[in-house]
Design an enzyme around this catalytic site. Sequence first.
Site, PDB file in Angstrom:
ATOM      1  N   ALA A  63       0.877  -1.354   0.033  1.00 26.08           N
ATOM      2  CA  ALA A  63      -0.082  -0.116   0.110  1.00 26.08           C
ATOM      3  C   ALA A  63       0.910   1.270   0.118  1.00 26.08           C
ATOM      4  CB  ALA A  63      -0.866   0.030   1.113  1.00 26.08           C
ATOM      5  N   GLY A 102      -0.701  -5.319   0.517  1.00 24.24           N
ATOM      6  CA  GLY A 102      -2.148  -5.167  -0.663  1.00 24.24           C
ATOM      7  C   GLY A 102      -1.721  -5.748  -1.874  1.00 24.24           C
ATOM      8  N   GLU A 105      -2.727  -9.207  -1.546  1.00 23.28           N
ATOM      9  CA  GLU A 105      -4.012  -9.385  -1.238  1.00 23.28           C
ATOM     10  C   GLU A 105      -4.806  -9.017  -2.399  1.00 23.28           C
ATOM     11  OE1 GLU A 105      -5.138  -7.701   3.181  1.00 23.28           O
ATOM     12  OE2 GLU A 105      -3.951  -6.361   1.938  1.00 23.28           O
ATOM     13  N   GLU A 125       2.296  -6.535   7.235  1.00 24.52           N
ATOM     14  CA  GLU A 125       1.841  -5.388   7.899  1.00 24.52           C
ATOM     15  C   GLU A 125       2.116  -5.402   9.267  1.00 24.52           C
ATOM     16  OE1 GLU A 125      -0.721  -6.228   4.129  1.00 24.52           O
ATOM     17  OE2 GLU A 125       0.439  -7.193   5.762  1.00 24.52           O
TER      18      GLU A 125
END
Length: 690
Positions: A63, A102, A105, A125
């Site tokens: 991210a 991300g 993901e 994370e």
Amino acid sequence: MSDTVSTTLEDGIAVILLDNPPVNALGHNLREPLFRALEAAKANDEVKAIVIACAGRTFIAGADISEFGKPPKAPSLPDLIGLLESIDKPTVAAIHGTALGGGLELALGCHYRIAERSAKIGLPEVTLGLIPGAGGTVRLPRLVGPEAALGIIVSGKPIGMDEAFSLGAVDRIAEGDLKSEAISFAREKLAEEAPHHHIRERSDKLQIDDAAFETAIEQVARKARGLTAPVKAAESVRNAVTMEFGAALAREREIFLERVASEESAAQRHLFFATREAAKVRGVGRDIEARPVARIGVIGAGTMGGGIAMAFANGGLPVTLLEMNDEALARGLHQIDRNYAGSVKRGSISEDEKTARLARIQGTTSYDALAGCDLVIEAVFEKMDVKRQVFGALDKVLKPGAILATNTSYLDVNEIAAVTSRPQDVVGLHFFSPAHIMKLLEIVRGDRTAPDVLATALALARRIGKVPVVVGVCNGFVGNRMLAARREQNEALLLEGATPAQVDKVFTQFGWPMGPFQMADLSGLDIAWNNRKSLGQTAPIADALCEAGHFGQKSGRGFYLYEDGARIPIPDPDVQALIERKAAELGVERRSIDAEEIIERTLYPMINEGARILEEGIATRASDIDVVWVNGYGFPLAKGGPMFWAERFGPARIVERLEHWHGRTGNALFEPAPLLRQLALTGGGFASLA
């Protein structure tokens, strides 16, 4: 089409290419055009399957961390993955470089994943005090099973393709051109009559051994060392097993948003950026090239020198290790062998890797053997005359352009450099013990240290997995100078009414791995005693313990008792009696001391010294000090470092309490630094000084 997302149609296969340099971070500038591209591909009847690929050196590496804590911009990453999962045409993620956070993901939102053999995937994370927030803890367990997912998520470490493929996290490893193979793979899947199931529709991997899984989660909590994120991540993986998919996804997002707003995550994100900033050094721009380094020399095969030799050998560099005689050299090489054997026993390296690393270390007793080295670092006794003698010898044998480094913890690097004919080639490389394990490397910049020497030191630090911070010359540099301020009041607290166990408990409750008295016992009270005697200093309690032969763990007695060789500290009534006797001799009136006072008299002087270090330019930025203290001295990761922690209540509070203790004690330690006073008056913070 946009600056960051483009779509090409290749015989019915839509290839959506993401291009957001340098690492294709999933910021709004990528999410919004990708959302539109996916909508268009979904609606276009000519599109039979979709491949998502990335330009540049990597797939999506995560991210955009700079967006955390700011008002969200639509579409969110969960919205984007939700759209991806609504597409009934085969979707394929083509992964090269790294698919992290991300990025992974998003790939989990596709039907299939194909990757280059050199790629890595992971959910890091937890290293930022967070948990995956866009389905990572819910989809990955459905793909690889809860136990494997738990290991990947709570470690935060990426995994390679062999492991990813065996677990089922990727469906194919590309051996040729990734894009071409991804298109072929999509076409294969298109030809299959079987329906294409998204991960959310799978539940076959969710069968677990409840007791074993609970034990694994308990181990996570034990290893978390006061950090909340790994425990919350484990809770979210459990939810993937016990809750319906949508409910587990909603709860994961709730936990993620709670973590984003937490002080712990703010602290870890601060350290993430601080570590990057620390690598930016004044006067060392990208135009400054590092010197080539093919061989390292290390002088001294004791604990420190041996550890330094291992650190370089672990980084793949050949090392020449010098000792003054054959016996000392044999002893040092034997200890290195034992250290590597311990690593093999723990499973952290293989027997073959041990052999390879040992082969990189060659012993010698002759300075002439260092002639071919590109960098030589000394780790000899911490005395100026000894250091000067070593550097004088090095100056005679080293080739032009070789770097002369000192591992001194306190001494003046400029004075050491002055004995050579090449002070521009001299730098401090202050490793922390054990040197092959501890991450921090203080790079000490002398008055005449050349910019390319600093560039070389920074590059070498990264090569051997260290976290480098460039500091200036002063007694103790950044870390040890602040440590001296932190421990100056330790004995005074004991004399006035605290106990060693009470002080240590305040430190461990704050988040330190251990308190100052337990640490002193571990490192050996005789080391500091010898240092005090050489400087003409005294410490009534510690000196008395040493005079009685009580040196800490190694002698079974120090500030604590250690029974039968155990490392468990037991309060010693004799030490308490000694403290009370010394207090009476010195006319100190004993009283009750609370936790807040202990914090104010140990940690506030440390912040004060940090402010002086910034005033003097010894550290470039407050965040550099935080990187030093978290990586070298055990300052709690969850608090972000001493200067970041101090921002929580502000310089005005610290000045007020320092003045209080200055008034009570008259000790110059508590005299607020001018910079601290200035920040208190203006309402500024340390971060504003950068």
